[in-house]
Design a protein around this motif. Structure first.
Motif, PDB file in Angstrom:
ATOM      1  N   VAL A 174       0.848  -1.190   0.000  1.00  0.00           N
ATOM      2  CA  VAL A 174       0.000   0.000   0.000  1.00  0.00           C
ATOM      3  C   VAL A 174       0.883   1.239   0.000  1.00  0.00           C
ATOM      4  CG1 VAL A 174      -1.793   1.283   1.235  1.00  0.00           C
ATOM      5  CG2 VAL A 174      -1.816  -1.220   1.254  1.00  0.00           C
ATOM      6  N   ASN A 175       0.555   2.189  -0.876  1.00  0.00           N
ATOM      7  CA  ASN A 175       1.268   3.458  -0.906  1.00  0.00           C
ATOM      8  C   ASN A 175       0.957   4.236   0.376  1.00  0.00           C
ATOM      9  OD1 ASN A 175       1.902   6.281  -1.373  1.00  0.00           O
ATOM     10  ND2 ASN A 175       2.102   5.774  -3.550  1.00  0.00           N
ATOM     11  N   PRO A 176       1.959   4.524   1.205  1.00  0.00           N
ATOM     12  CA  PRO A 176       1.681   5.161   2.498  1.00  0.00           C
ATOM     13  C   PRO A 176       1.139   6.578   2.364  1.00  0.00           C
ATOM     14  CG  PRO A 176       4.047   5.047   2.105  1.00  0.00           C
ATOM     15  CD  PRO A 176       3.398   4.251   1.015  1.00  0.00           C
ATOM     16  N   ARG A 177       1.402   7.241   1.264  1.00  0.00           N
ATOM     17  CA  ARG A 177       0.964   8.630   1.097  1.00  0.00           C
ATOM     18  C   ARG A 177      -0.489   8.702   0.629  1.00  0.00           C
ATOM     19  NH1 ARG A 177       5.364  11.985  -2.232  1.00  0.00           N
ATOM     20  NH2 ARG A 177       3.921  13.651  -1.539  1.00  0.00           N
ATOM     21  N   SER A 178      -0.846   7.853  -0.307  1.00  0.00           N
ATOM     22  CA  SER A 178      -2.203   7.899  -0.858  1.00  0.00           C
ATOM     23  C   SER A 178      -3.163   6.932  -0.183  1.00  0.00           C
ATOM     24  CB  SER A 178      -2.161   7.599  -2.363  1.00  0.00           C
ATOM     25  OG  SER A 178      -1.730   6.262  -2.599  1.00  0.00           O
ATOM     26  N   GLY A 179      -2.627   5.929   0.514  1.00  0.00           N
ATOM     27  CA  GLY A 179      -3.476   4.917   1.124  1.00  0.00           C
ATOM     28  C   GLY A 179      -4.110   3.988   0.111  1.00  0.00           C
ATOM     29  N   ARG A 180      -3.524   3.884  -1.070  1.00  0.00           N
ATOM     30  CA  ARG A 180      -4.055   3.037  -2.141  1.00  0.00           C
ATOM     31  C   ARG A 180      -3.144   1.845  -2.393  1.00  0.00           C
ATOM     32  NH1 ARG A 180      -8.119   5.509  -5.173  1.00  0.00           N
ATOM     33  NH2 ARG A 180      -8.468   7.707  -4.620  1.00  0.00           N
ATOM     34  N   ALA A 181      -3.745   0.733  -2.787  1.00  0.00           N
ATOM     35  CA  ALA A 181      -2.984  -0.472  -3.082  1.00  0.00           C
ATOM     36  C   ALA A 181      -2.193  -0.291  -4.377  1.00  0.00           C
ATOM     37  CB  ALA A 181      -3.920  -1.673  -3.201  1.00  0.00           C
ATOM     38  N   THR A 182      -0.963  -0.754  -4.387  1.00  0.00           N
ATOM     39  CA  THR A 182      -0.127  -0.653  -5.586  1.00  0.00           C
ATOM     40  C   THR A 182      -0.397  -1.784  -6.570  1.00  0.00           C
ATOM     41  OG1 THR A 182       1.687  -1.956  -4.641  1.00  0.00           O
ATOM     42  CG2 THR A 182       1.679   0.426  -4.214  1.00  0.00           C
ATOM     43  N   GLY A 183      -1.090  -2.822  -6.117  1.00  0.00           N
ATOM     44  CA  GLY A 183      -1.329  -3.989  -6.964  1.00  0.00           C
ATOM     45  C   GLY A 183      -0.278  -5.064  -6.809  1.00  0.00           C
ATOM     46  N   PHE A 184       0.742  -4.787  -6.009  1.00  0.00           N
ATOM     47  CA  PHE A 184       1.801  -5.773  -5.778  1.00  0.00           C
ATOM     48  C   PHE A 184       1.737  -6.260  -4.333  1.00  0.00           C
ATOM     49  CE2 PHE A 184       3.286  -3.009  -9.215  1.00  0.00           C
ATOM     50  CZ  PHE A 184       3.563  -3.959 -10.201  1.00  0.00           C
TER      51      PHE A 184
END
Length: 502
Positions: free
Chosen positions: A153-163
């Protein structure tokens, strides 16, 4: 260390010295080994229909990867398609509010019996992302933890990276490594795996079983014995989105939406007494039982038709069954739904004095439909009835409402509420069963000396007996708290008794 039983089909009795168990989730505790339907639910409910369609289009490739390459590669592809760019908050909400209903219907009876009989530590291990399965394992299976794949999860956006995070998709030897790290030098007492693929981690345990799937011999457990029962759940899909069900659903959606538009807008200009018969032409079946009272005479107050709440259009269906326009009050209705509604809809404020004044004014003009649960409930349960209606009138007619959706639910907590009526009528053959009970006798109303709470509870029990539903003390607030950010489930031992107070 005893070897694994390669022909296990039902566990031997658990001995008392077994205090820890590690069980494979997919194919071990669950009947199905195929996680595709659950990734499809994440893609659709946390993402969009377009994301779900992309996952479906790539399902042949996913199957080939499973068969000829490796399970981790196939799972990594499903994770990327279904989760890339999604807020981790939305993924968690879907895992809590949508997935448990489908998981609970797939629990394997024999392995669940052994897993639940261990009084000590119970751990589920799976190649599926932990975020997807942990709410179900903890709340419904009574597990103490999940060893699964961790998504990045991208810590800045709170979105999953898919990996996924290292060491990668938890499959094969990585399961064994994870269990070693979890338990250290103390081996688990019992391991339940799924065929040869789990032999590595089951061999770590003091006593091990491998389940061999033999056709359709596995029996799903009834939901009652699970640690908790499903009362509330969210999501639009009725059927588990297997590859075949997903294909049928996506092929139907364009036709279903057109059919829903026709079903809705064709009947808006018609006199409401004609709608019952004309609806059958478009495949909408409204089944009516009982005999409602005649319209009130001029100058006399109207009846309150008190119904349970299954879909957003329950008051409209009751009006169609009556063959005349009646008013309804609602707490939350999409602006578009309110605009196109063929019957008057009056919003409530949840301020008791204001709402009482509005209901009284409506009753002075004629009949009124009210849903005292305050929100919809899909499962065979009735929520606690607000007692306000009983304080305002003794002309009360209980109405039992039931539906039989085959493809889509007409209610949602997370989605666009304005789309609720469309999803109702997107079902191939919507069925509504309306049962009018006898008006409440005076002695069972506040005029006859009953308290408003006693009247409300009595009406709830009448409707529960008519429908075969279970009465609870749960409220609208409980539903939204459960689906939006807390447990999402209810203990068997709490709030499952018929309501006694309000």
């Amino acid at each position: 260390m005893p070897p694994c039983d390669p022909n296990y089909t039902s566990c031997a009795p658990i001995v008392q010295d077994i205090q820890t168990v590690v069980a494979d989730l997919d194919g071990g505790l669950l009947i199905s080994r195929n996680p595709f339907p659950y990734f499809m639910l994440i893609a659709i409910e946390a993402g969009s229909l377009l994301r779900g369609l992309l996952l479906l289009l790539l399902s042949p490739l996913i199957h080939l990867l499973y068969t000829f390459v490796s399970e981790p590669t196939a799972i990594q592809l499903m994770i990327f398609i279904s989760m890339f760019g999604l807020k981790i908050r939305d993924i968690r909400t879907t895992a809590r509010a949508v997935l448990p209903r489908f998981y609970a219907a797939d629990v394997r009876e024999d392995s669940w019996r052994e897993f639940s009989s261990v009084c000590g530590r119970r751990i589920a291990v799976t190649a599926i992302p932990t975020v997807m399965v942990e709410p179900f394992v903890r709340d419904f299976l009574g597990g103490d933890g999940v060893l699964g794949t961790e998504i990045d999860v991208n810590p800045r956006s709170g979105r999953a990276t898919g990996f996924v995070k290292m060491p990668g998709v938890l499959a094969g030897k990585l399961k064994k490594l994870a269990i070693k790290q979890e338990f250290g030098d103390e081996s688990p007492d019992l391991g339940i795996g799924c065929e040869a693929s789990d032999h590595d981690f089951v061999s770590l345990c003091k006593k091990g079983y491998n389940i061999v799937h033999q056709g359709s011999s596995a029996v799903p457990v009834h939901q009652d014995p699970l640690n908790r029962r499903i009362i509330f759940h969210d999501g639009r899909l009725v059927q588990r989105p297997t590859s075949l069900n997903a294909i049928i659903t996506f092929l139907w959606i364009p036709l279903g939406f057109i059919l829903a538009v026709v079903r809705i807008f064709f009947h808006i200009p018609l006199p409401i007494y004609m709608v019952h018969r004309s609806a059958r032409i478009f495949g909408v079946n409204i089944i009516i039982h009982g005999q409602p009272p005649p319209p009130p005479s001029p100058g006399s107050p109207g009846f309150i038709y008190v119904c349970n709440h299954r879909t957003a259009i329950d008051p409209l269906i009751i009006a169609i069954a009556l063959g005349r326009k009646v008013s309804c009050v609602t707490y939350s209705l999409g602006h578009f739904s309110e605009l196109v509604s063929p019957i008057p809809t009056v919003p409530l404020t949840r301020d008791r004095a204001t709402d009482a004044a509005r209901i009284s004014a409506l009753l002075s003009d004629g009949d009124l439909v009210i849903c005292p649960e305050g929100t919809t409930c899909r499962e065979p349960f009735l929520l606690r009835f607000s007692a306000l209606f009983a304080e305002l009138s003794d002309r009360i007619v209980p109405v039992a409402v039931n539906t039989a959706p085959s493809m889509f639910y007409g209610s949602t907590v997370r989605g666009w509420k304005s789309m609720d009526p469309f999803f109702v009528f997107m079902n191939p053959r919507p069925i509504f069963e309306i049962t009018f009970l006898d008006p409440m006798p005076t002695e069972m109303t506040c005029t006859g000396g009953r308290t408003a709470i006693e009247v409300a509870n009595h009406v709830q029990r009448l409707l529960g007996c008519t429908l075969g539903f279970e009465c609870t003390t749960l409220t609208r607030k409980d539903k939204y708290m459960m689906l939006a950010g807390h447990t999402g489930v209810v203990d068997n031992s709490s709030k499952m008794e018929p309501s006694k107070s309000q």
